[in-house]
Write a protein that holds these residues in place. Sequence first.
Motif, PDB file in Angstrom:
ATOM      1  N   THR A 101       0.808  -1.237   0.000  1.00 23.68           N
ATOM      2  CA  THR A 101       0.000   0.000   0.000  1.00 23.68           C
ATOM      3  C   THR A 101       0.834   1.277   0.000  1.00 23.68           C
ATOM      4  O   THR A 101       0.501   2.246   0.675  1.00 23.68           O
ATOM      5  CB  THR A 101      -0.992   0.012   1.175  1.00 23.68           C
ATOM      6  OG1 THR A 101      -0.262   0.002   2.422  1.00 23.68           O
ATOM      7  CG2 THR A 101      -1.923  -1.184   1.121  1.00 23.68           C
ATOM      8  N   GLN A 102       1.915   1.282  -0.774  1.00 22.45           N
ATOM      9  CA  GLN A 102       2.770   2.459  -0.879  1.00 22.45           C
ATOM     10  C   GLN A 102       2.531   3.186  -2.199  1.00 22.45           C
ATOM     11  O   GLN A 102       2.435   2.552  -3.249  1.00 22.45           O
ATOM     12  CB  GLN A 102       4.243   2.070  -0.773  1.00 22.45           C
ATOM     13  CG  GLN A 102       4.618   1.470   0.556  1.00 22.45           C
ATOM     14  CD  GLN A 102       4.350   2.422   1.712  1.00 22.45           C
ATOM     15  OE1 GLN A 102       4.787   3.573   1.704  1.00 22.45           O
ATOM     16  NE2 GLN A 102       3.621   1.944   2.708  1.00 22.45           N
ATOM     17  N   PRO A 103       2.459   4.523  -2.187  1.00 27.31           N
ATOM     18  CA  PRO A 103       2.307   5.267  -3.441  1.00 27.31           C
ATOM     19  C   PRO A 103       3.599   5.226  -4.257  1.00 27.31           C
ATOM     20  O   PRO A 103       4.685   5.497  -3.741  1.00 27.31           O
ATOM     21  CB  PRO A 103       1.996   6.683  -2.967  1.00 27.31           C
ATOM     22  CG  PRO A 103       2.599   6.775  -1.598  1.00 27.31           C
ATOM     23  CD  PRO A 103       2.482   5.397  -1.007  1.00 27.31           C
ATOM     24  N   VAL A 104       3.461   4.871  -5.529  1.00 26.33           N
ATOM     25  CA  VAL A 104       4.600   4.770  -6.432  1.00 26.33           C
ATOM     26  C   VAL A 104       4.233   5.464  -7.743  1.00 26.33           C
ATOM     27  O   VAL A 104       3.128   5.302  -8.258  1.00 26.33           O
ATOM     28  CB  VAL A 104       4.974   3.293  -6.695  1.00 26.33           C
ATOM     29  CG1 VAL A 104       6.122   3.200  -7.698  1.00 26.33           C
ATOM     30  CG2 VAL A 104       5.358   2.602  -5.390  1.00 26.33           C
ATOM     31  N   LYS A 105       5.160   6.236  -8.283  1.00 31.20           N
ATOM     32  CA  LYS A 105       4.907   6.970  -9.524  1.00 31.20           C
ATOM     33  C   LYS A 105       5.353   6.152 -10.731  1.00 31.20           C
ATOM     34  O   LYS A 105       6.451   5.589 -10.744  1.00 31.20           O
ATOM     35  CB  LYS A 105       5.660   8.304  -9.512  1.00 31.20           C
ATOM     36  CG  LYS A 105       5.172   9.283  -8.464  1.00 31.20           C
ATOM     37  CD  LYS A 105       6.012  10.554  -8.485  1.00 31.20           C
ATOM     38  CE  LYS A 105       5.542  11.542  -7.431  1.00 31.20           C
ATOM     39  NZ  LYS A 105       6.382  12.776  -7.433  1.00 31.20           N
TER      40      LYS A 105
ATOM     41  N   ILE B 183       0.212   5.186  -8.545  1.00 32.72           N
ATOM     42  CA  ILE B 183      -0.601   4.055  -8.103  1.00 32.72           C
ATOM     43  C   ILE B 183      -0.039   3.544  -6.791  1.00 32.72           C
ATOM     44  O   ILE B 183       1.018   4.006  -6.317  1.00 32.72           O
ATOM     45  CB  ILE B 183      -0.629   2.926  -9.157  1.00 32.72           C
ATOM     46  CG1 ILE B 183       0.785   2.351  -9.356  1.00 32.72           C
ATOM     47  CG2 ILE B 183      -1.201   3.445 -10.469  1.00 32.72           C
ATOM     48  CD1 ILE B 183       0.799   1.121 -10.263  1.00 32.72           C
ATOM     49  N   LYS B 184      -0.745   2.594  -6.174  1.00 33.91           N
ATOM     50  CA  LYS B 184      -0.283   2.020  -4.911  1.00 33.91           C
ATOM     51  C   LYS B 184       0.075   0.553  -5.081  1.00 33.91           C
ATOM     52  O   LYS B 184      -0.521  -0.158  -5.893  1.00 33.91           O
ATOM     53  CB  LYS B 184      -1.346   2.178  -3.821  1.00 33.91           C
ATOM     54  CG  LYS B 184      -1.452   3.582  -3.269  1.00 33.91           C
ATOM     55  CD  LYS B 184      -2.311   3.615  -2.013  1.00 33.91           C
ATOM     56  CE  LYS B 184      -2.311   5.008  -1.384  1.00 33.91           C
ATOM     57  NZ  LYS B 184      -3.100   5.042  -0.127  1.00 33.91           N
TER      58      LYS B 184
ATOM     59  N   ALA C 162       9.196   7.382  -3.495  1.00 37.79           N
ATOM     60  CA  ALA C 162       9.770   8.538  -2.802  1.00 37.79           C
ATOM     61  C   ALA C 162      10.399   8.202  -1.467  1.00 37.79           C
ATOM     62  O   ALA C 162      11.165   8.995  -0.915  1.00 37.79           O
ATOM     63  CB  ALA C 162       8.697   9.609  -2.606  1.00 37.79           C
ATOM     64  N   GLY C 163      10.088   7.029  -0.907  1.00 39.94           N
ATOM     65  CA  GLY C 163      10.670   6.623   0.361  1.00 39.94           C
ATOM     66  C   GLY C 163       9.825   7.026   1.557  1.00 39.94           C
ATOM     67  O   GLY C 163       8.906   7.845   1.457  1.00 39.94           O
ATOM     68  N   THR C 164      10.136   6.429   2.709  1.00 38.84           N
ATOM     69  CA  THR C 164       9.497   6.744   3.986  1.00 38.84           C
ATOM     70  C   THR C 164      10.594   6.864   5.043  1.00 38.84           C
ATOM     71  O   THR C 164      11.771   6.688   4.751  1.00 38.84           O
ATOM     72  CB  THR C 164       8.506   5.646   4.406  1.00 38.84           C
ATOM     73  OG1 THR C 164       9.222   4.410   4.609  1.00 38.84           O
ATOM     74  CG2 THR C 164       7.431   5.424   3.339  1.00 38.84           C
ATOM     75  N   SER C 165      10.198   7.112   6.274  1.00 39.14           N
ATOM     76  CA  SER C 165      11.195   7.238   7.343  1.00 39.14           C
ATOM     77  C   SER C 165      11.938   5.931   7.588  1.00 39.14           C
ATOM     78  O   SER C 165      13.077   5.938   8.067  1.00 39.14           O
ATOM     79  CB  SER C 165      10.523   7.694   8.640  1.00 39.14           C
ATOM     80  OG  SER C 165       9.571   6.741   9.066  1.00 39.14           O
TER      81      SER C 165
END
Length: 259
Positions: free
Chosen positions: A195-199, A216-217, A241-244
């Motif tokens: 469930t991560q947003p990816v371009k 999309i996710k 874009a990455g997360t913490s």
Amino acid sequence: MRIRATLGVVTGALALSVLAVPAAQADEVQGDTTISGVVVNGGKAVVVGATAKKTITVSFTVKDASGVGWAQAILYHGSDIESSDTGSVANSSDHRSTCTTVNATTSTCKATFDLEPGTEVFNFAAGGWKVWAIATGKDNDYIQKDNAKSFQVQRLSKLTANAAPEPVKKGKTITVTGKLTRANWDAGTYSGYSTQPVKLQFRKKGSSTYTTVKTIKTSSTGALSTTVKATVDGYFRYSFAGTSTTPAVNAAGDFIDVK
């Protein structure tokens, strides 16, 4: 100075039973000793893969009017070092930092740390870590800092993209599939990041710039799939874009030959 024989949260090979480590409920200072300029891993986030040990360096400057005695740094995950998560504290291999004299009052100190998946780093500990540090002067002045520096420890990410069919007629629909995974330190493998947003991005043949087509996710398994019209020759890729807890990553561009 409050002294104890061991650091209770450290076990096994990381035990500090040979050291005199001050209790660390809060920062302490006696005299004019200072710690400054703490840098972890060259100022970059610490990114650890699924199995390989990651070795990093922590450097800092110590000053004292009487000269610098010794210094030590410890990495930990938690609200403070006393409540650090079990197994998530890493200590330098030689237990004390190596300090090099700059002048009569100043030394630069460094320590190396090994972070190994399943030993020092676990999935729950991805994200913010801290550096606990202590330094002394030759006159027994000292400073102890519970959070001398905050930094990120992240799970290495991987991303793929495949555009098909190829070649394709102009105006026809193509499907771009892929997968976003990241290091699973607990299992020693790579697992899907759900469930991560990816371009989805496109770069026209002869250009060096990608533009975003849509976002999309990922699925529950980290899978990606979307459709788009083929117009000109070029490269499709996915971009995260990455997360913490997980660094940004771009897939390698996959070329589409449009007839």
